[in-house]
Write a protein that holds these residues in place. Sequence first.
Motif, mmCIF file in Angstrom:
data_model
loop_
_atom_site.group_PDB
_atom_site.id
_atom_site.type_symbol
_atom_site.label_atom_id
_atom_site.label_comp_id
_atom_site.label_asym_id
_atom_site.label_seq_id
_atom_site.Cartn_x
_atom_site.Cartn_y
_atom_site.Cartn_z
ATOM 1 N N TYR A 46 0.830 -1.213 0.000
ATOM 2 C CA TYR A 46 0.000 0.000 0.000
ATOM 3 C C TYR A 46 0.863 1.261 0.000
ATOM 4 C CZ TYR A 46 -4.752 -1.770 0.358
ATOM 5 O OH TYR A 46 -5.964 -2.344 0.084
ATOM 6 N N ILE A 47 1.982 1.231 0.708
ATOM 7 C CA ILE A 47 2.892 2.388 0.702
ATOM 8 C C ILE A 47 3.434 2.590 -0.718
ATOM 9 C CG2 ILE A 47 5.129 3.220 1.535
ATOM 10 C CD1 ILE A 47 4.434 1.858 4.241
ATOM 11 N N ALA A 48 3.823 1.474 -1.374
ATOM 12 C CA ALA A 48 4.307 1.563 -2.760
ATOM 13 C C ALA A 48 3.211 2.116 -3.661
ATOM 14 C CB ALA A 48 4.753 0.183 -3.238
ATOM 15 N N TYR A 49 1.978 1.657 -3.460
ATOM 16 C CA TYR A 49 0.837 2.121 -4.265
ATOM 17 C C TYR A 49 0.629 3.621 -4.071
ATOM 18 C CZ TYR A 49 -4.021 2.994 -5.508
ATOM 19 O OH TYR A 49 -5.157 3.547 -6.023
ATOM 20 N N SER A 50 0.633 4.075 -2.807
ATOM 21 C CA SER A 50 0.389 5.495 -2.519
ATOM 22 C C SER A 50 1.486 6.368 -3.106
ATOM 23 C CB SER A 50 0.322 5.719 -1.011
ATOM 24 O OG SER A 50 -0.820 5.110 -0.509
ATOM 25 N N ASP A 109 8.487 4.863 -8.689
ATOM 26 C CA ASP A 109 8.402 3.446 -9.036
ATOM 27 C C ASP A 109 8.347 2.589 -7.762
ATOM 28 O OD1 ASP A 109 8.965 1.593 -11.576
ATOM 29 O OD2 ASP A 109 9.911 0.704 -9.805
ATOM 30 N N PRO A 110 7.527 1.515 -7.774
ATOM 31 C CA PRO A 110 7.435 0.656 -6.574
ATOM 32 C C PRO A 110 8.788 0.123 -6.099
ATOM 33 C CG PRO A 110 5.727 0.074 -8.124
ATOM 34 C CD PRO A 110 6.578 1.088 -8.810
ATOM 35 N N LEU A 169 3.358 5.679 -5.642
ATOM 36 C CA LEU A 169 3.223 5.667 -7.110
ATOM 37 C C LEU A 169 2.107 6.613 -7.557
ATOM 38 C CD1 LEU A 169 4.015 4.348 -9.854
ATOM 39 C CD2 LEU A 169 2.262 2.644 -9.419
#
Lengths: 45, 139
Positions: free
Chosen positions: A17-21, A29-30, A23
């Motif tokens: 979710y942190i990577a999604y937010s 980039d994730p 991005l």
Amino acid sequence: MRVINIAHAGFGVLAAYIAYSLLEKTGLDPLLSLLISLPSFFFGG
Amino acid sequence: MILHRGLIRPITKARETIVASMVLTFGLAIVVENVMLWIWKADPRVLKPSYSGTAVFIGEVGLPIAQLVGFGLAAVGILLLYLFLNHTHTGKAVQATWQEKEGAALMGINLQKVSEIAFGLAIAAAGMGGVAMAMMYNL
């Protein structure tokens, strides 16, 4: 040691979710988001 | 390291450490999941980096790049953990501690520090795995 951590999956999803937010909000980039989330998880964990 | 100091270390003195840690981390999982639910809601989401939707073709077989990146990330994570555990002083201290706690302590290894590092590494590895999974599946 001799500690069983059932919360592993929760932390995995949290990193996703942190990577999604990151991005969505900054276009980061994730893979690069791991440079932020992994040290935070290591020191926070 | 912070979670370990605040939550895990106090229960290592319990008579049934394994059961206590399972109950504690089950509660921790519920807290983490509900915080995520509160922040991101329950809608399904897809991680779409710039290379999602593209594929590498080997003959007639198409390999989605996002899934290849997820696979590569997992492979690199495993390799880094292997190198850490087998080729660093701290990694060898972690191995010594799980193999023979008293012996490791007698050799001057700080058991609390090693436990903190192992716990932090486990959480970080879970995070890495989560991002690799997000490359392949919906959130």
